[in-house]
Design a protein around this motif. Sequence first.
Motif, PDB file in Angstrom:
ATOM      1  N   PRO A 194       4.088  -6.614  -2.976  1.00  0.00           N
ATOM      2  CA  PRO A 194       5.253  -6.129  -2.214  1.00  0.00           C
ATOM      3  C   PRO A 194       5.884  -4.881  -2.855  1.00  0.00           C
ATOM      4  CG  PRO A 194       5.319  -8.519  -2.447  1.00  0.00           C
ATOM      5  CD  PRO A 194       4.222  -8.036  -3.344  1.00  0.00           C
TER       6      PRO A 194
ATOM      7  N   SER B 289      13.864  -6.199  -1.721  1.00  0.00           N
ATOM      8  CA  SER B 289      13.730  -7.457  -2.466  1.00  0.00           C
ATOM      9  C   SER B 289      14.045  -8.690  -1.624  1.00  0.00           C
ATOM     10  CB  SER B 289      14.628  -7.419  -3.704  1.00  0.00           C
ATOM     11  OG  SER B 289      15.956  -7.156  -3.302  1.00  0.00           O
TER      12      SER B 289
ATOM     13  N   ARG C  71      11.148 -11.732   0.699  1.00  0.00           N
ATOM     14  CA  ARG C  71       9.714 -11.672   0.394  1.00  0.00           C
ATOM     15  C   ARG C  71       9.016 -13.020   0.545  1.00  0.00           C
ATOM     16  NH1 ARG C  71       8.835  -7.601  -4.700  1.00  0.00           N
ATOM     17  NH2 ARG C  71       9.666  -5.719  -3.716  1.00  0.00           N
TER      18      ARG C  71
ATOM     19  N   GLN D 146      10.676  -4.798   8.302  1.00  0.00           N
ATOM     20  CA  GLN D 146      10.211  -4.208   7.027  1.00  0.00           C
ATOM     21  C   GLN D 146       9.288  -3.006   7.252  1.00  0.00           C
ATOM     22  OE1 GLN D 146      12.071  -5.656   4.785  1.00  0.00           O
ATOM     23  NE2 GLN D 146      12.481  -7.055   6.503  1.00  0.00           N
TER      24      GLN D 146
END
Length: 405
Positions: A156, A163, A166, A204
């Motif tokens: 990642p 952060s 995940r 994302q």
Amino acid sequence: MTETLHTSVTPPASNADPFAQEHLEHPESLHQALREAGPVVHLTRYDVHALARYEEVHAALVDWQTFQSAAGVGLANFRHEKPWRPPSLLLEADPPHHDAPRRVLREILAPPALRRLRERWQTTAEELVDAVLTGEGTHFDAFDRLAKAFPLRVFPDAVGLGSEGRDNLLPYGNMAFNAFGPRNDLVKADAPRMAELSAWVGAQCAREALDEEGFGAAIWAAADRGDLTPEQAPLVVRSLLTAGVDTTVHGLAATLYAFATHPDQWQRLRERPELARVAFDEAVRWQSPVQTFFRTATTDVSVAGTVIPEGGKILMFLGAANRDPARWDDPDRFDLARDPSGHVGFGMGIHQCVGQHVARLEAEALLTALARRVDHIELAGEPRRHLNNTLRSWAALPVRIRPAR
Ligand code: OVM
């Protein structure tokens, strides 16, 4: 491989369900039966044609003109069924549409582009190995502490993800790989989280969600150069997030399982740590973390005398091909002395895994760190499988290790 259609043979039929729990848990006997039944087997339950021998699987993989991907590489036929998400621009596309996304991602994930990651990944691997060596004894779950932990620590970040959230990555991948199969209980179990996970992954993929250094930013930079359209960029990022986590987690688990059950092979790696990459490829051949993919016939096509009709689905058993005794000596043996190249665990041809160099770098870092510090590794309990329609995956891998002096 397109032969004359004059002599058409009726293929052997099987009502086996390759996606039934028993076969997902222990695929070997079904694979053997399918390979032995013939080069093509009609799976009556799904009305698809199955290929389980290396020769035919390889031939289908490299013939993208006859065996298309754009109608979906799962059981669902996109000509008739709406895909569960917008199709992947890489996996579920054929040339010419496939080419620009593929070219962009190939550059970004090519060995020269990965060099900057190596040192950091090696350090992270050594930290994880140190942690299991100095922890509460030398008995631990290698799936959780190594196979899962390592990719989640490095990948990642390499993509440039934020952060938050995940922990959605593995469930999303699990869902995507289940979705290639039939709508069985595994797929139904994923349904409640589908909207939430898809929304998170979708968010994302936006430029703003990604840092300026990672693979994600590099994909957006390709769009700025005009190598991709701005509409394509987020979907290419999505491919990384879909295909880049679960695959490496279960591929590393397969490798650790291989060594925990083959102590002589571990000694060989200890003596020659430069075998780490070959070891990973051999483990990918031996376990085939991605077990199956489908194609769709673009024309009536004869495979070894059986005519597969235009529009028909073809199920390719990568795992069975990777243990075909007609292609491999002693195929069930995990053996660092063999040359595993040519295995179809990463596919073959124009769709062959574009992330394979990332996977190999992860494996090299983890195996090298382990080989330096660990004298012996063995099972400390029954490994537990996690069932998935496509991935040969794990829930737990209890091991005991002996630190090297
Ligand atoms: C994708 C992709 C590529 C390979 C495998 C895969 C879920 C997905 O492009 O999204 O499995």
